[in-house]
Design a protein around this motif. Structure first.
Motif: not given
Lengths: 200, 611
Positions: A44-48, A50, A165-166, A168, A175, A178, A182, A185-186, A189, B35-36, B40
């Motif tokens: 899982v991406i832990e964006f927080g 970054h 994927l959307p 960006h 970005w 990120l 993403e 991950l795609a 799979h 945000e923190r 995803i």
């Protein structure tokens, strides 16, 4: 590179850092302008968690205004940014023994290696997963089933679009990093990769 | 205002998140926390995000890309789309999920841990999104909109406008003494002591004294208005305004604890609001010729716009618009009578449909009819001319003629024939006839002396006729919410017809249940409340329909005003992409509720057994 364990670990037992550099150009003489890093833990991406930073240019005079503007960066922002040495330290500390995820990674790796060398720092190349390579592998596999199928485009945005994927915000280190995470991950799979070995 | 959702343009995660409910309800300082805590995840097609009866949800989820399917026992219950959140019922109840959540296609998911969710819930509006039922969540949307622009709060008590204590004069004073007192205090009206309360205004001095050739010694009691019309001081500004328009008064004494605490005049309202309904009312009073009515509809939409901006609900605006249109009709009838002479027999001008229910949107078609007492060739000729005059005037004022032809020029009959007609609809209903005639059951007399009790009696007892009710119920199922397979909103011809899909079904549901309860109420909200009191509808069902109705009316009004600003004809089409994601979600839920209530009614009246 050989994994130190006999059996390659499951892909999601590994911690990854998706990384992207924005640079003033693609020549060896060009400089790093900014860096974005996003961790992937447990799949899982832990964006927080970054990391994003601009880099104070070593040779400000050599920068073209257009080159900077393409990355939505203002010259005075760069002047206030931390110096390269400090940013490199932040990068290497985060990577530690984790795996790097890059898109068309040879360029970013080249810049990392180069800047370490220029500052007299030690650079150990981490284990790297390259999403562009994964895309090529997916194409190869597809061609075995459909010999005339078109290859995936290799650009980050186009590749993402093909995988559903959307869109960006491009040309921004965070970005793009990120977006790479993403995409990873795609692709993981699609390739049905279960171990790290199957990804590198 | 809400940010439009950004399906096709590149957007960073935080901007995406805060453009969607409930994150748009968070204050700016909470976004750092969002945000923190952001994680995803990617769920490939057909994988299970949450399992029914499985382990409890660990996260609040939001769909960034793709579609998720809610399943129960392999049966698809609902689809969730981009920007929608899930996983929270289990998170809140600490129970197992009520549905399987399955990736319909590859899913890119944003999610937040339980701990982050709990911290974010400290923000009240955000928390309410999860804990309240549909009705409460719809109110939340309305409040959000109200915050956007608020030039004047019309829900304030009218007493806020009182600037000085009231001035009284003795009941045995002369008009001259009254005029002196008014000059001294610089006021345009004076209250007259005694019970019942009297009032004398500038206008009375002009019209009832000077114009009538009366002298300064005329007793005040001969020319004052008594009993003076009053309202409680706590009455909301808007209601006071509507009351003054309705009663054609310009001075309103306010009462509190049995005494008068002040008088508000319409000039105060004018200062408070440039585009005041009172301005239009005054214009109507000055009208001498139907030609003077040009531009009425533009002025009306300007008023509706400022009322909407003032934070008023769609039903209050509908009442205000209907009051003004009533006045327009009265003005035209007064002019017609001046032209044609007094009527040969008493009559009533009735309006029905949305006008009868006082739920008019901006420009509705005309729905009117004429009822007169005694039939005679003379009456037929007179009322045909009267109807022609008024209908023509309404067209001048900007009201399109009714395409179905429900206009007094065609529907002009003696009351005996109307009685037969209503009895026929109630006693021998046919489906097609009722489909068209159901709006007649919303009739309301706008002008005229003729009492309509004979018709009201038929309406009030129509609920005892089970066949009639069943046919009416069936007619009310004619329009269905545009909810497609798997609960998706269907767009047709570039939009959703919010009238056919939601407003009309709720209106007819309310009508059936109110008639069943024997009520003569006409307004949809009032009908639903009465139906709930008389146990024809569950209180929750009624409340949900009332909120859904207000929500749909509001969205429609906003859309129609937008159309008018862009010089497009106002219609009932809503384009989904013009709604915020929260509104889209509520629209879907409102439609689902309507469908559920329609199904319940269908079963209750066995409409399937009718031909």
């Amino acid at each position: 590179m050989l994994w130190p364990l006999r059996k390659s670990p499951t892909w999601n037992e590994i911690n990854y850092w998706a990384l992207d550099l924005e640079t003033s150009g693609l020549e060896a003489s060009d400089q790093i302008l900014s860096v974005g890093m996003v961790p992937i833990r447990g799949g899982v991406i832990e964006f927080g968690a970054h990391y994003y930073s601009l880099v104070r240019p070593v040779r400000p005079g050599a920068l073209s205004v257009e080159g900077i503007r393409a990355h939505h960066i203002l010259p005075n922002e760069l002047e206030a940014a931390p110096p390269l040495a400090q940013v490199l330290e932040e990068i290497t500390q985060r990577i530690g023994r984790d795996v790097l995820v890059l898109h068309c990674g040879s360029i970013d790796l080249g810049f990392l290696r180069q800047s370490h060398k220029a500052l007299g720092r030690r650079w150990v190349r981490p284990v790297v997963v390259d999403t562009a390579v994964l895309l090529a592998r997916l194409d190869e596999r597809r061609r075995q089933l459909e010999p005339h199928s078109k290859p995936h485009p290799s650009g980050l945005r186009a590749a993402r679009a093909q995988l559903g994927l959307p869109p960006h915000l491009e040309h921004h280190a965070l970005w793009d990093a990120l977006a790479t995470a993403e995409l990873f991950l795609a692709l993981r799979h699609r390739l049905q990769a279960r171990t790290l070995h199957q990804l590198i | 205002m809400f940010q439009p959702s950004q399906h096709n343009s590149a957007v960073n995660p935080l901007d995406f998140i805060r453009a969607h409910a409930p994150f748009n309800l968070l204050p700016a300082e909470a976004l750092e926390q969002v945000e923190r805590g952001l994680e995803i995840a990617f769920f490939p097609k057909n994988s299970k995000v949450l399992a029914r009866h499985g382990s409890k949800s660990q996260h609040l989820y939001m769909i960034r890309k793709g579609t998720a399917r809610l399943e129960r026992d392999g049966q698809t219950m609902m689809y969730l789309e981009e920007g929608e959140v899930f996983g929270y019922p289990s998170l809140i109840s600490q129970g197992t999920p009520a549905f399987d959540v399955i990736a319909e296609e590859d899913l890119l998911i944003y999610r937040w841990s339980e701990q982050v969710f709990r911290e974010l819930k400290r923000h009240q509006p955000f928390a309410e999104f999860f804990t309240k039922g549909l009705a409460a969540r719809l109110r939340l949307v309305a409040q959000q909109e109200g915050l956007a622009v608020s030039p004047i709060d019309l829900s304030l008590p009218v007493s806020e406008l009182v600037t000085r204590p009231p001035v009284f004069i003795a009941r045995n004073a002369t008009v001259q003494e009254a005029a002196k007192a008014m000059r001294e205090h610089q006021i345009s009206s004076i209250l007259v002591e005694g019970n019942p309360l009297g009032i004398l205004t500038d206008r009375d001095l002009r019209n009832r004294v000077l114009a009538e050739g009366k002298g300064p010694q005329t007793p005040l009691a001969d020319v004052m208005s008594t009993p003076a019309k009053t309202l409680p001081a706590s009455t909301p500004l808007f209601e006071a305004l509507t009351f003054m328009v309705h009663q054609s008064i310009h001075h309103l004494p306010l009462e509190q604890d049995g005494r008068i605490v002040g008088v508000v005049t319409d000039t105060v309202f004018m200062r408070q609001q440039a585009r005041s309904p009172l301005h239009l009312l005054r214009r109507l009073e000055r009208t001498r010729n139907p030609e003077d009515l040009k531009g009425y509809s533009q002025e009306l939409s300007g008023i509706a716009e400022s009322l909407l901006a003032g934070g008023l609900g769609a039903s209050e605006i509908g009442r205000s618009v209907s009051s003004l249109n009533d006045h327009l009709v009265r003005t035209l009838l007064r002019l017609a009578e001046e032209c044609l002479g007094p009527p040969p027999t008493p009559y009533a001008w009735i309006v029905f449909g949305s006008e009868g229910r006082m739920e008019q949107a901006l420009l509705t078609d005309q729905d009117n009819a004429l009822i007169y007492a005694e039939d005679s060739p003379e009456a037929q000729r007179y009322f045909a001319e009267l109807a022609g005059f008024v209908v023509g005037g309404l067209i001048q004022a900007g009201f399109p003629p009714c395409p179905g032809g429900y206009m007094a020029t065609r529907w002009c009959k003696p009351i005996a024939e109307w009685q037969k007609l209503f009895l026929h609809w109630v006693k021998m209903p046919t489906p097609q006839e009722l489909l068209e005639a159901q709006i007649f059951f919303d009739f309301r007399s706008v002008h005229g002396e003729l009492p309509l009790e004979p018709l009201e009696r038929i309406v009030a007892t129509s609920g005892e006729e089970t066949i009639f009710l069943a046919h009416l119920a069936k007619a009310s199922l004619h329009f269905r919410p545009p909810i497609g397979l798997f609960r998706r909103i269907r767009e047709e011809d570039g939009g959703v017809d919010i009238k056919k899909g939601g407003i009309a079904p709720i209106v007819s549901l309310a009508r059936v249940h109110a008639l069943e309860a024997g009520s003569l109420a006409k307004g949809t909200v009032e009908r639903l409340k009465i139906a709930a009191q008389e146990n024809k509808l569950s209180p929750e069902g009624a409340e949900t329909l009332i909120e859904a109705f207000g929500f749909l009316m509001r969205i429609r009004l906003r859309q129609q005003l937008t159309n008018l600003r862009q010089k497009l004809p106002p219609d009932n089409k809503i384009r989904l992409e013009q709604l915020s994601s929260l509104e889209r979600r509520h629209l879907k839920e409102a439609f689902l509720q309507v469908r559920e209530m329609q199904e319940a009614m269908s079963q209750r009246f066995h409409t399937d057994r009718l031909g």
